[in-house]
Design an enzyme around this catalytic site. Structure first.
Site, mmCIF file in Angstrom:
data_model
loop_
_atom_site.group_PDB
_atom_site.id
_atom_site.type_symbol
_atom_site.label_atom_id
_atom_site.label_comp_id
_atom_site.label_asym_id
_atom_site.label_seq_id
_atom_site.Cartn_x
_atom_site.Cartn_y
_atom_site.Cartn_z
ATOM 1 C CG HIS A 275 43.915 4.069 55.328
ATOM 2 N ND1 HIS A 275 45.233 4.307 55.658
ATOM 3 C CD2 HIS A 275 43.350 3.527 56.456
ATOM 4 C CE1 HIS A 275 45.455 3.923 56.904
ATOM 5 N NE2 HIS A 275 44.320 3.445 57.408
ATOM 6 C CD GLU A 276 39.768 3.069 57.175
ATOM 7 O OE1 GLU A 276 39.952 1.936 57.657
ATOM 8 O OE2 GLU A 276 40.257 4.098 57.684
ATOM 9 C CG HIS A 279 43.185 -1.100 57.346
ATOM 10 N ND1 HIS A 279 44.442 -1.405 57.833
ATOM 11 C CD2 HIS A 279 42.934 0.181 57.726
ATOM 12 C CE1 HIS A 279 44.932 -0.363 58.476
ATOM 13 N NE2 HIS A 279 44.039 0.621 58.425
ATOM 14 C CD GLU A 335 46.317 1.949 60.660
ATOM 15 O OE1 GLU A 335 45.978 2.683 59.703
ATOM 16 O OE2 GLU A 335 45.515 1.262 61.305
ATOM 17 C CG ASP A 339 48.820 5.729 55.683
ATOM 18 O OD1 ASP A 339 47.592 5.894 55.782
ATOM 19 O OD2 ASP A 339 49.624 5.998 56.594
ATOM 20 C CG HIS A 397 47.238 5.345 62.782
ATOM 21 N ND1 HIS A 397 46.544 4.866 63.877
ATOM 22 C CD2 HIS A 397 46.419 5.205 61.714
ATOM 23 C CE1 HIS A 397 45.349 4.462 63.477
ATOM 24 N NE2 HIS A 397 45.246 4.649 62.176
ATOM 25 N NE ARG A 403 48.579 7.870 58.512
ATOM 26 C CZ ARG A 403 47.322 7.646 58.890
ATOM 27 N NH1 ARG A 403 46.853 8.212 60.001
ATOM 28 N NH2 ARG A 403 46.528 6.874 58.180
#
Length: 436
Positions: A275-276, A279, A335, A339, A397, A403
């Site tokens: 996920h990070e 980004h 976000e 995800d 988010h 999510r």
């Protein structure tokens, strides 16, 4: 813009303002009319009347007071009542303790000091090694998947791979907090007397934080600085630093344990790392190169293809609602991209690590199924109606259940693992959104 321009636009002596601010904090700013500042919220300043009227003065005083509310006993009960109603459902026992505001206040005020006993008890070398190895596998899988994207041209693929390889990491906590002399040195300018009252302690902490902030003015950016409390349950990616940060607070179940098998480890923390990492390539991160500079580093064709594909996610999440509260696909775009990319990448890394190892079933579920269960468990959620409504207006988010839903309906691997029938809730159609 230069302070000269700022003063003309907004009728206020900004040179005097900044020099006074720095002086009160014990530093010389040496500001002149030619000094340059970044004005991030230009529209706000243009709408705000800086004329010295009673309303303007009252507003300025209120803004100052708001920052100190946590240290003002007179409003403590009022503040905590709002906090409880927004954060905790009536049926929840989580709101029963009055200690929570105190814990959060200490954490916000002296984050590195309060982290010391926490990391000594819970963060081991083995755990940090597990984070690093998992991150290595996630980065490898992301580049592998990146090279298979037919919508990206080769020059852009190569630039993206370079950016992945240039990512730096901060894991758990800064090492110096475990050394008494260095931790004492960090807090030596925090002036708190045992005879200070609660409000005076708050003022001292506020002054210390301001001193830390202004001391970095005009100096080169320090990419090793820690911006958040190590005890926070959080991880983030900084596009300006091109850096992962995994705080000590998140290095606990249900996110990670050093002893977990790959299907649990990669389904949970692997998805967090993925996920990070994603980004760095979402609608915001894509605008920053490997050095954190906001420049054009993709080809025009790849940018067009990227924008066409991101619209799919906006349209998909716009269709979702939770408890009759509608999701904003534009607000949550970054976000949602992260995800989706995170789970796709984590699954690829998990398969790389397994490398054809014979699968074993656990309590009737396959390893592949447990990978997705491990991911979904991260977002088991409990919230009030007020908090849900607020989050859909302000939080980038999506709510936890969305999510999970939005990500897994886009996963062919999930569909195969659970043998979802076409047209079902988790496999509505073959028209899936896919980016990373």
């Amino acid at each position: 813009m230069r302070l000269r321009e700022l003063s003309k636009l907004f009728h206020m002596d900004w040179v005097k303002y900044f020099n006074t601010y720095f002086s009160k904090a014990g530093f010389s700013g040496d500001f002149t009319e030619d000094s340059v500042v970044i004005v991030e919220t230009l529209k706000y300043f243009r709408l705000f009347d800086f004329a010295v009227t009673d309303n303007a003065v009252n507003y300025a005083k209120w803004q100052l007071l708001v920052k100190e509310l946590s240290f003002a006993n007179a409003v403590d009960d009022f503040d905590w009542d709002i906090f409880r109603k927004l954060r905790y459902p009536k049926s929840s026992k989580l709101g029963a303790s009055d200690n929570l505001p105190c814990v959060e206040l200490v954490e916000q005020s002296m984050p590195l000091a309060i982290a010391r006993p926490f990391v000594e008890e819970f963060v081991t070398t083995n755990l940090i090694d597990t984070v690093n190895e998992t991150a290595n596998q996630i980065e490898k899988a992301f580049v592998q998947r990146l090279m298979e994207k037919d919508w990206l041209d080769q020059p852009t693929k190569d630039q993206c791979a370079e950016k992945v390889n240039a990512i730096t990491r901060q894991i758990a906590y800064p090492d110096f907090i475990k050394i008494d002399s260095k931790l004492d040195k960090f807090y030596e300018k925090l002036d708190i007397s045992i005879r200070s009252n609660f409000f005076e302690i708050g003022a001292a902490i506020r002054n210390f934080q301001i001193q830390q902030m202004v001391s970095s003015y005009s100096k080169p950016t320090d990419k090793t600085q820690w911006l958040d409390a190590p005890t926070e349950v959080n991880a983030y990616y900084s596009p300006q630093f091109n850096q992962f940060v995994f705080l000590a607070g998140i290095l606990r179940p249900p996110f990670i344990a050093a002893t977990w098998p790959p299907f649990l480890l990669y389904g949970a923390f692997g998805a967090v790392i993925g996920h990070e990492l994603t980004h760095g390539f979402d609608d915001q991160g894509q605008q920053f190169d490997k050095n954190g500079n906001r420049v054009k580093w993709w080809t025009d064709n790849s940018i067009r293809q990227f924008q066409n594909r991101t619209q799919c996610f906006v349209d998909q999440y716009d269709q979702y609602s939770l408890l009759d509260v509608k999701i904003n696909g534009e607000l949550t775009l970054g976000e949602n991209i992260a995800d989706n990319g995170g789970v796709h990448t984590a699954y690829h890394a998990y398969k790389n690590v397994m490398n054809g190892t014979k699968a074993i079933k656990y309590k009737g579920l396959s390893e592949d199924q447990l990978f997705f269960v491990s991911f979904a468990q991260l977002y088991c959620s409990l919230f009030t109606d007020a908090a849900l409504e607020q989050s859909t207006k302000t939080d980038p988010h999506s709510p936890g259940p969305i999510r999970v839903l939005g990500t897994l309906v886009n996963s062919e691997e999930f569909t195969e693992a659970f043998q979802c029938s076409k047209g079902s809730k988790m496999y509505p159609s073959d028209d899936r959104c896919e980016l990373w």
